[in-house]
Each structure stands twice: as C-alpha cells, then as structure tokens.
Design a protein around this motif. Structure first.
Motif, PDB file in Angstrom:
ATOM      1  N   PRO A   1      24.972 -10.638 -62.579  1.00  0.00           N
ATOM      2  CA  PRO A   1      25.105 -12.080 -62.635  1.00  0.00           C
ATOM      3  C   PRO A   1      25.734 -12.579 -63.934  1.00  0.00           C
ATOM      4  N   ALA A   2      25.545 -11.856 -65.035  1.00  0.00           N
ATOM      5  CA  ALA A   2      26.036 -12.346 -66.332  1.00  0.00           C
ATOM      6  C   ALA A   2      27.563 -12.396 -66.382  1.00  0.00           C
ATOM      7  N   LEU A   3      28.243 -11.322 -66.005  1.00  0.00           N
ATOM      8  CA  LEU A   3      29.712 -11.327 -66.058  1.00  0.00           C
ATOM      9  C   LEU A   3      30.299 -12.353 -65.094  1.00  0.00           C
ATOM     10  N   TYR A   4      29.698 -12.473 -63.934  1.00  0.00           N
ATOM     11  CA  TYR A   4      30.147 -13.481 -62.977  1.00  0.00           C
ATOM     12  C   TYR A   4      30.017 -14.879 -63.587  1.00  0.00           C
ATOM     13  N   SER A   5      28.893 -15.147 -64.237  1.00  0.00           N
ATOM     14  CA  SER A   5      28.668 -16.451 -64.856  1.00  0.00           C
ATOM     15  C   SER A   5      29.612 -16.687 -66.031  1.00  0.00           C
ATOM     16  N   VAL A   6      29.885 -15.652 -66.813  1.00  0.00           N
ATOM     17  CA  VAL A   6      30.850 -15.793 -67.912  1.00  0.00           C
ATOM     18  C   VAL A   6      32.206 -16.215 -67.357  1.00  0.00           C
ATOM     19  N   ALA A   7      32.622 -15.591 -66.260  1.00  0.00           N
ATOM     20  CA  ALA A   7      33.938 -15.871 -65.692  1.00  0.00           C
ATOM     21  C   ALA A   7      34.022 -17.211 -64.972  1.00  0.00           C
ATOM     22  N   THR A   8      32.924 -17.647 -64.368  1.00  0.00           N
ATOM     23  CA  THR A   8      32.972 -18.857 -63.535  1.00  0.00           C
ATOM     24  C   THR A   8      32.262 -20.068 -64.123  1.00  0.00           C
ATOM     25  N   GLY A   9      31.303 -19.831 -64.998  1.00  0.00           N
ATOM     26  CA  GLY A   9      30.458 -20.923 -65.485  1.00  0.00           C
ATOM     27  C   GLY A   9      29.336 -21.239 -64.521  1.00  0.00           C
ATOM     28  N   CYS A  10      29.242 -20.506 -63.416  1.00  0.00           N
ATOM     29  CA  CYS A  10      28.264 -20.801 -62.373  1.00  0.00           C
ATOM     30  C   CYS A  10      27.075 -19.842 -62.401  1.00  0.00           C
ATOM     31  N   ALA A  11      25.912 -20.401 -62.232  1.00  0.00           N
ATOM     32  CA  ALA A  11      24.719 -19.592 -61.997  1.00  0.00           C
ATOM     33  C   ALA A  11      24.602 -19.375 -60.493  1.00  0.00           C
ATOM     34  N   MET A  12      23.829 -18.419 -60.120  1.00  0.00           N
ATOM     35  CA  MET A  12      23.571 -18.209 -58.704  1.00  0.00           C
ATOM     36  C   MET A  12      22.430 -19.133 -58.289  1.00  0.00           C
ATOM     37  N   PRO A  13      22.490 -19.683 -57.075  1.00  0.00           N
ATOM     38  CA  PRO A  13      21.391 -20.548 -56.628  1.00  0.00           C
ATOM     39  C   PRO A  13      20.051 -19.830 -56.757  1.00  0.00           C
ATOM     40  N   GLY A  14      19.106 -20.443 -57.428  1.00  0.00           N
ATOM     41  CA  GLY A  14      17.786 -19.863 -57.606  1.00  0.00           C
ATOM     42  C   GLY A  14      17.639 -19.031 -58.864  1.00  0.00           C
TER      43      GLY A  14
ATOM     44  N   ASN B   1      24.125  -3.708 -59.301  1.00  0.00           N
ATOM     45  CA  ASN B   1      25.224  -4.139 -58.439  1.00  0.00           C
ATOM     46  C   ASN B   1      26.546  -3.596 -58.969  1.00  0.00           C
ATOM     47  N   GLY B   2      26.561  -2.309 -59.282  1.00  0.00           N
ATOM     48  CA  GLY B   2      27.759  -1.657 -59.785  1.00  0.00           C
ATOM     49  C   GLY B   2      28.793  -1.460 -58.692  1.00  0.00           C
ATOM     50  N   ALA B   3      29.875  -0.794 -59.048  1.00  0.00           N
ATOM     51  CA  ALA B   3      30.954  -0.528 -58.098  1.00  0.00           C
ATOM     52  C   ALA B   3      30.403   0.138 -56.842  1.00  0.00           C
ATOM     53  N   GLY B   4      30.869  -0.314 -55.701  1.00  0.00           N
ATOM     54  CA  GLY B   4      30.415   0.248 -54.433  1.00  0.00           C
ATOM     55  C   GLY B   4      28.982  -0.107 -54.081  1.00  0.00           C
ATOM     56  N   GLY B   5      28.388  -1.085 -54.788  1.00  0.00           N
ATOM     57  CA  GLY B   5      27.016  -1.513 -54.506  1.00  0.00           C
ATOM     58  C   GLY B   5      25.956  -0.620 -55.132  1.00  0.00           C
ATOM     59  N   SER B   6      26.345   0.225 -56.081  1.00  0.00           N
ATOM     60  CA  SER B   6      25.380   1.133 -56.701  1.00  0.00           C
ATOM     61  C   SER B   6      24.311   0.378 -57.481  1.00  0.00           C
ATOM     62  N   ASN B   7      23.101   0.949 -57.491  1.00  0.00           N
ATOM     63  CA  ASN B   7      21.981   0.401 -58.258  1.00  0.00           C
ATOM     64  C   ASN B   7      21.772  -1.088 -57.952  1.00  0.00           C
ATOM     65  N   ALA B   8      21.696  -1.404 -56.676  1.00  0.00           N
ATOM     66  CA  ALA B   8      21.667  -2.800 -56.228  1.00  0.00           C
ATOM     67  C   ALA B   8      20.430  -3.554 -56.707  1.00  0.00           C
ATOM     68  N   TYR B   9      20.656  -4.805 -57.046  1.00  0.00           N
ATOM     69  CA  TYR B   9      19.551  -5.711 -57.348  1.00  0.00           C
ATOM     70  C   TYR B   9      18.762  -5.973 -56.078  1.00  0.00           C
ATOM     71  N   SER B  10      17.496  -6.243 -56.235  1.00  0.00           N
ATOM     72  CA  SER B  10      16.668  -6.661 -55.115  1.00  0.00           C
ATOM     73  C   SER B  10      16.636  -8.185 -55.095  1.00  0.00           C
ATOM     74  N   SER B  11      17.187  -8.768 -54.042  1.00  0.00           N
ATOM     75  CA  SER B  11      17.206 -10.225 -53.924  1.00  0.00           C
ATOM     76  C   SER B  11      15.799 -10.806 -53.927  1.00  0.00           C
ATOM     77  N   SER B  12      14.860 -10.097 -53.322  1.00  0.00           N
ATOM     78  CA  SER B  12      13.488 -10.617 -53.271  1.00  0.00           C
ATOM     79  C   SER B  12      12.851 -10.603 -54.663  1.00  0.00           C
ATOM     80  N   THR B  13      13.194  -9.624 -55.493  1.00  0.00           N
ATOM     81  CA  THR B  13      12.658  -9.585 -56.851  1.00  0.00           C
ATOM     82  C   THR B  13      13.288 -10.667 -57.712  1.00  0.00           C
ATOM     83  N   LEU B  14      14.606 -10.837 -57.595  1.00  0.00           N
ATOM     84  CA  LEU B  14      15.311 -11.834 -58.404  1.00  0.00           C
ATOM     85  C   LEU B  14      15.023 -13.258 -57.934  1.00  0.00           C
ATOM     86  N   GLY B  15      14.871 -13.423 -56.651  1.00  0.00           N
ATOM     87  CA  GLY B  15      14.718 -14.762 -56.099  1.00  0.00           C
ATOM     88  C   GLY B  15      16.042 -15.394 -55.719  1.00  0.00           C
TER      89      GLY B  15
END
Length: 168
Positions: free
Chosen positions: A1-14, A53-67
């Motif tokens: 989420p951090a690199l995405y936010s740096v590039a877009t200025g957007c947080a993810m909902p929740g 959430n690395g390349a190819g979906g490796s080491n994926a975040y858990s949406s339920s843990t993050l919210g």
C-alpha cells in the motif's frame, strides 16, 4: 500500500494507517509527495524483507487482517509508471533482495546495459544514498522527443524556419 500511495496520493478504502492526500483527487499534484511537474520522481526504497503483495501475488496480504484490499504489485508498478517514477533499491539483507531487484527492473530503473540500480546497505549510509541518486539521475536512459511548436499569437509561421531537429 505504501508505494501505491506514494505514486497516487490515495489510501485504500478502510486503510487506518495511510490517509489520502489531495493528490488523490488532483493528479496534477503528482503523488503523495507532490513531485514537481515535469520532474522524474526518484524513490529510494529500503528493505530487509520480502514484499507483501510482491510480484505474481507472492506473500499476499490478508484483506481480513488489514481491513481493506491492498493494491497488488501490478497496481503499484502501474501507478509508479503513471508518474514516471524511478525506484532505487537499498537492501539491508539478502532476504527480500529479489523483490527489490524485480521492482527496480519493473520501474525501468536500470542503467544503459540493463543492470538494476540496487545497492546493499553497508558502511557509509549517507553517501550510499547520495551516490545512488546521482547514478540514477545520470545513468538511466530517458526517452526524449523534440518538436517544433508555432506561437499562434503572432502572424509568423515559425515552422517554416525549421528544416530538421537533430539531437546533439
């Protein structure tokens, strides 16, 4: 989420850790840091671990843990590409260095021979960062185009004076 936010200025909902910046609704502000218009943003990323959430979906975040649903690797790389960002990798361990190298390559932060700008953290940390940024600013091939533009506010067609544009 951090690199995405740096590039877009957007947080993810929740997301309770990163808040959206005004750049989220005004893309002219060029990401969370409001990179200067026309500049090539250089991001120095330090890591000692595998990416979530690395390349190819490796080491994926858990949406339920993050919210919330974290952006994918591809979404982050696309967002970085949208602002023409270059990412320098600094690794403080061999664990996760492959993820850094992949990101550096995927953002085009390579020298003229295709070697990624990734460094191992050793010794003089300050000089490492300065030299890394200088190397990228001087060594990353850029796609530059030139074109003539006539000033429509006068009666002279300046384009008739241009025979050719040749790089120096």
């Amino acid at each position: 989420p951090a690199l995405y936010s740096v590039a877009t200025g957007c947080a993810m909902p929740g997301d309770r850790f990163i808040t959206s910046d005004e750049a989220c609704t005004d893309p002219a502000l060029n990401g969370y840091p409001h990179f200067r218009t026309g500049a090539v943003p250089i991001i120095v990323l330090f890591s000692d671990a595998l990416f979530h959430n690395g390349a190819g979906g490796s080491n994926a975040y858990s949406s339920s843990t993050l919210g919330f649903d974290a952006p994918t690797y591809d979404q982050a790389v696309t967002a970085l590409g949208d602002i023409r960002a270059r990412v320098i990798g600094v690794s403080s361990s061999s664990y996760g260095r492959g993820d850094l190298e992949q990101l550096v390559r995927d953002t085009g932060t390579v020298d003229a021979t295709g070697n990624p700008f990734i460094y191992d953290q050793t010794g003089d940390f300050g000089n490492l960062v300065v030299n890394a940024v200088l190397s990228v600013s001087n060594g990353v091939p850029l796609d530059i185009a030139a074109r003539g533009i006539d000033d429509p506010s006068d009666s002279v067609d300046a384009m008739v004076f241009i025979d050719q544009i040749v790089p120096a």
